[in-house]
Design a protein around this motif. Structure first.
Motif, PDB file in Angstrom:
ATOM      1  N   PRO A   1       0.799  -1.229   0.000  1.00 59.01           N
ATOM      2  CA  PRO A   1       0.000   0.000   0.000  1.00 59.01           C
ATOM      3  C   PRO A   1       0.830   1.277   0.000  1.00 59.01           C
ATOM      4  O   PRO A   1       0.317   2.350  -0.309  1.00 59.01           O
ATOM      5  CB  PRO A   1      -0.821  -0.117   1.299  1.00 59.01           C
ATOM      6  CG  PRO A   1      -0.049  -1.061   2.161  1.00 59.01           C
ATOM      7  CD  PRO A   1       0.611  -2.020   1.217  1.00 59.01           C
ATOM      8  N   ASN A   2       2.112   1.187   0.345  1.00 60.49           N
ATOM      9  CA  ASN A   2       2.967   2.374   0.338  1.00 60.49           C
ATOM     10  C   ASN A   2       3.511   2.704  -1.043  1.00 60.49           C
ATOM     11  O   ASN A   2       4.083   3.779  -1.234  1.00 60.49           O
ATOM     12  CB  ASN A   2       4.133   2.194   1.313  1.00 60.49           C
ATOM     13  CG  ASN A   2       3.746   2.517   2.737  1.00 60.49           C
ATOM     14  OD1 ASN A   2       3.165   3.564   3.008  1.00 60.49           O
ATOM     15  ND2 ASN A   2       4.038   1.609   3.652  1.00 60.49           N
ATOM     16  N   ALA A   3       3.371   1.799  -1.999  1.00 59.92           N
ATOM     17  CA  ALA A   3       3.860   2.061  -3.351  1.00 59.92           C
ATOM     18  C   ALA A   3       2.884   2.976  -4.079  1.00 59.92           C
ATOM     19  O   ALA A   3       1.685   2.697  -4.137  1.00 59.92           O
ATOM     20  CB  ALA A   3       4.031   0.758  -4.115  1.00 59.92           C
ATOM     21  N   ASP A   4       3.387   4.055  -4.650  1.00 54.63           N
ATOM     22  CA  ASP A   4       2.521   4.953  -5.422  1.00 54.63           C
ATOM     23  C   ASP A   4       2.060   4.261  -6.708  1.00 54.63           C
ATOM     24  O   ASP A   4       0.888   4.370  -7.086  1.00 54.63           O
ATOM     25  CB  ASP A   4       3.268   6.244  -5.742  1.00 54.63           C
ATOM     26  CG  ASP A   4       3.549   7.060  -4.498  1.00 54.63           C
ATOM     27  OD1 ASP A   4       2.614   7.702  -3.989  1.00 54.63           O
ATOM     28  OD2 ASP A   4       4.698   7.029  -4.013  1.00 54.63           O
ATOM     29  N   PHE A   5       2.972   3.589  -7.365  1.00 54.09           N
ATOM     30  CA  PHE A   5       2.661   2.776  -8.542  1.00 54.09           C
ATOM     31  C   PHE A   5       3.297   1.406  -8.316  1.00 54.09           C
ATOM     32  O   PHE A   5       4.467   1.311  -7.955  1.00 54.09           O
ATOM     33  CB  PHE A   5       3.223   3.405  -9.824  1.00 54.09           C
ATOM     34  CG  PHE A   5       2.632   4.727 -10.182  1.00 54.09           C
ATOM     35  CD1 PHE A   5       1.564   4.822 -11.068  1.00 54.09           C
ATOM     36  CD2 PHE A   5       3.143   5.897  -9.640  1.00 54.09           C
ATOM     37  CE1 PHE A   5       1.009   6.049 -11.398  1.00 54.09           C
ATOM     38  CE2 PHE A   5       2.595   7.133  -9.965  1.00 54.09           C
ATOM     39  CZ  PHE A   5       1.523   7.207 -10.843  1.00 54.09           C
ATOM     40  N   TRP A   6       2.514   0.372  -8.529  1.00 54.14           N
ATOM     41  CA  TRP A   6       3.007  -1.002  -8.340  1.00 54.14           C
ATOM     42  C   TRP A   6       2.489  -1.824  -9.507  1.00 54.14           C
ATOM     43  O   TRP A   6       1.317  -1.742  -9.874  1.00 54.14           O
ATOM     44  CB  TRP A   6       2.462  -1.556  -7.030  1.00 54.14           C
ATOM     45  CG  TRP A   6       2.984  -2.916  -6.632  1.00 54.14           C
ATOM     46  CD1 TRP A   6       3.938  -3.186  -5.691  1.00 54.14           C
ATOM     47  CD2 TRP A   6       2.566  -4.187  -7.151  1.00 54.14           C
ATOM     48  NE1 TRP A   6       4.156  -4.535  -5.598  1.00 54.14           N
ATOM     49  CE2 TRP A   6       3.330  -5.184  -6.485  1.00 54.14           C
ATOM     50  CE3 TRP A   6       1.656  -4.594  -8.107  1.00 54.14           C
ATOM     51  CZ2 TRP A   6       3.189  -6.541  -6.744  1.00 54.14           C
ATOM     52  CZ3 TRP A   6       1.511  -5.947  -8.383  1.00 54.14           C
ATOM     53  CH2 TRP A   6       2.270  -6.907  -7.694  1.00 54.14           C
ATOM     54  N   PHE A   7       3.361  -2.619 -10.107  1.00 52.22           N
ATOM     55  CA  PHE A   7       2.902  -3.433 -11.229  1.00 52.22           C
ATOM     56  C   PHE A   7       3.559  -4.809 -11.176  1.00 52.22           C
ATOM     57  O   PHE A   7       4.650  -4.985 -10.621  1.00 52.22           O
ATOM     58  CB  PHE A   7       3.176  -2.759 -12.579  1.00 52.22           C
ATOM     59  CG  PHE A   7       4.497  -2.050 -12.680  1.00 52.22           C
ATOM     60  CD1 PHE A   7       5.659  -2.746 -12.972  1.00 52.22           C
ATOM     61  CD2 PHE A   7       4.579  -0.678 -12.487  1.00 52.22           C
ATOM     62  CE1 PHE A   7       6.871  -2.101 -13.074  1.00 52.22           C
ATOM     63  CE2 PHE A   7       5.805  -0.011 -12.576  1.00 52.22           C
ATOM     64  CZ  PHE A   7       6.947  -0.731 -12.880  1.00 52.22           C
ATOM     65  N   GLY A   8       2.845  -5.786 -11.737  1.00 47.95           N
ATOM     66  CA  GLY A   8       3.358  -7.153 -11.741  1.00 47.95           C
ATOM     67  C   GLY A   8       2.772  -7.942 -12.893  1.00 47.95           C
ATOM     68  O   GLY A   8       1.749  -7.567 -13.473  1.00 47.95           O
ATOM     69  N   ASN A   9       3.421  -9.040 -13.223  1.00 46.37           N
ATOM     70  CA  ASN A   9       2.945  -9.939 -14.265  1.00 46.37           C
ATOM     71  C   ASN A   9       2.172 -11.095 -13.647  1.00 46.37           C
ATOM     72  O   ASN A   9       2.570 -11.621 -12.603  1.00 46.37           O
ATOM     73  CB  ASN A   9       4.119 -10.506 -15.074  1.00 46.37           C
ATOM     74  CG  ASN A   9       4.729  -9.476 -16.003  1.00 46.37           C
ATOM     75  OD1 ASN A   9       4.029  -8.632 -16.543  1.00 46.37           O
ATOM     76  ND2 ASN A   9       6.031  -9.548 -16.184  1.00 46.37           N
ATOM     77  N   LEU A  10       1.088 -11.490 -14.295  1.00 51.34           N
ATOM     78  CA  LEU A  10       0.326 -12.655 -13.854  1.00 51.34           C
ATOM     79  C   LEU A  10       0.692 -13.905 -14.646  1.00 51.34           C
ATOM     80  O   LEU A  10       0.322 -15.007 -14.266  1.00 51.34           O
ATOM     81  CB  LEU A  10      -1.180 -12.401 -13.981  1.00 51.34           C
ATOM     82  CG  LEU A  10      -1.730 -11.167 -13.260  1.00 51.34           C
ATOM     83  CD1 LEU A  10      -3.253 -11.148 -13.343  1.00 51.34           C
ATOM     84  CD2 LEU A  10      -1.268 -11.089 -11.821  1.00 51.34           C
ATOM     85  N   HIS A  11       1.418 -13.731 -15.757  1.00 49.12           N
ATOM     86  CA  HIS A  11       1.752 -14.880 -16.597  1.00 49.12           C
ATOM     87  C   HIS A  11       3.069 -15.535 -16.198  1.00 49.12           C
ATOM     88  O   HIS A  11       3.552 -16.406 -16.925  1.00 49.12           O
ATOM     89  CB  HIS A  11       1.776 -14.480 -18.079  1.00 49.12           C
ATOM     90  CG  HIS A  11       2.673 -13.321 -18.391  1.00 49.12           C
ATOM     91  ND1 HIS A  11       2.184 -12.059 -18.621  1.00 49.12           N
ATOM     92  CD2 HIS A  11       4.015 -13.217 -18.497  1.00 49.12           C
ATOM     93  CE1 HIS A  11       3.169 -11.233 -18.869  1.00 49.12           C
ATOM     94  NE2 HIS A  11       4.308 -11.923 -18.798  1.00 49.12           N
TER      95      HIS A  11
END
Length: 390
Positions: free
Chosen positions: A212-222
């Protein structure tokens, strides 16, 4: 920390996973962390969606935004985050572009990355810095940094009053190390640094991966969440959602985030619609059992590479399903050398791994997934002994 190599033993295969993947059984696919492998049941879900699409293309597209929203809600629940702050994207390469386009930069700002960062992400940051007059700062994290505290100290040592943004990996692709741990992100937030977290390997591998502290967070589901390629997620803190800048305008732009990011016209959205099936499968197998199996197998794989091939182990986060070792000093320091090694491992031995060049020698990473077996890592070690003599 470094695992106790002497106690790393191969886990028993999970019988429920027999026949679950369609990777070629005669080869050793030890690089799940790069592209993943889609389980057969999830492949079938996507095949049914594609058949539905072709039966009535107009009808399929007519209610597609709402179906995507429904898939997003289910995925957000699996990631323990708010669907209102989550958007589906193709992958982290797309997600970092959206994040960087949404953050205002000014000349003199400093953007922090680490030398363990994923190449395409760091290149995107370098381009943004050059375009805006910001300064790119690379925090050097020693390959043998013993634990998360040492990594944290190396990152914070590169932060000063002009640091406005930090782009950090949750789990590094190159070295399978934890960087953007919760403690570090909380400290950066206290210092007023906007954080962009590359969580490419976190979904499916880590519980509640979206910090929750990340302003932008991204990850792959594959990769580890069993989704079809290409499926990723971008999570944005509420104060940023209205400022998110999609890569292209679309008919859904007026709806704002996340619909304005997700819709890109006539594309294949079946991977996203099938993605919840991947999470369901992982849950049905028993996430705890999968995590224990994969972490133990990765640890054993590193032990074999150290004991049979004489390679040097790199520190590892025990919960991560990948491990890294150093190749001999001065060997495989260029992309050309690395490509030649990978080609020979495949041509002569039927083995897939990840290797990255380094100034003091290459770094080799192995992954562990349910379809892998202990003998495959032993086969890799023996192949490297042969190849390194040449």
């Amino acid at each position: 920390m470094i695992d106790d190599l002497s106690t790393a033993e191969p886990p028993a295969p999970l019988l429920v996973a027999e026949g679950l993947f369609s990777v070629s059984p005669g080869d050793a696919h030890l690089n799940h962390g790069s592209y993943g492998a889609v389980p057969v049941p999830v492949q079938r879900v996507q095949e049914r969606l594609r058949a539905e699409h072709e039966l009535d293309p107009d009808g399929f597209f007519a209610d597609l935004p709402d179906r995507i929203a429904g898939a997003r809600v289910r995925i957000a629940a699996e990631l323990a985050t708010d669907p209102a702050r989550l958007a589906l994207v193709a992958n982290v390469t797309e997600a970092v572009a959206i994040a960087l386009d949404s953050i205002p930069f000014a000349p003199g700002d400093r953007i922090l990355v680490t030398d363990h960062g994923y190449g395409a992400v760091n290149q995107a940051v370098a381009r943004k810095a050059a375009e805006t007059g910001a300064e790119l700062v690379v925090a050097e994290v020693p390959l043998d940094a013993p634990d998360e505290e040492a990594v944290r100290e190396a990152v914070l040592a590169a932060v000063d009053g002009r640091t406005t943004v930090a782009v950090l990996d949750r789990i590094t692709s190159l070295t399978a190390r934890t960087v953007a741990a919760p403690k570090l992100l909380a400290e950066l937030r206290e210092r007023g640094v906007t954080t962009v977290v590359d969580g490419a390997h976190a979904p499916g591998m880590l519980p509640a991966p979206v910090d929750p502290n990340a302003d932008f967070w991204f990850g792959n589901l594959h990769k580890w969440a069993f989704a079809p390629r290409a499926t990723g997620v971008l999570a944005v803190r509420p104060e940023w959602t209205a400022r998110v800048r999609p890569l292209a305008l679309s008919w859904e732009h007026h709806r704002g985030f996340p619909a304005n990011v997700e819709w890109r016209g006539t594309c294949d959205y079946t991977p996203w619609l099938a993605a919840p099936a991947g999470f369901e499968l992982l849950r049905g197998l028993g996430w705890e059992a999968v995590a224990a199996h994969n972490a133990a197998l990765a640890s054993y794989g590193r032990r074999v590479l150290v004991e049979r091939a004489g390679l040097r182990p790199l520190p590892a986060s025990p919960e991560v399903w990948m491990r890294a070792v150093r190749l001999p000093d001065g060997r495989f320091g260029t992309e050309t050398e690395v490509r030649a090694l990978l080609a020979e491992l495949w041509r002569r031995h039927g083995i897939r791994v990840a290797v990255r060049p380094g100034p003091d020698g290459g770094v080799l990473r192995v992954s562990a997934q349910l379809y892998n077996r202990a003998a495959e890592y032993e086969r890799l070690a023996d192949a490297l002994v042969e190849l390194l003599k040449e």
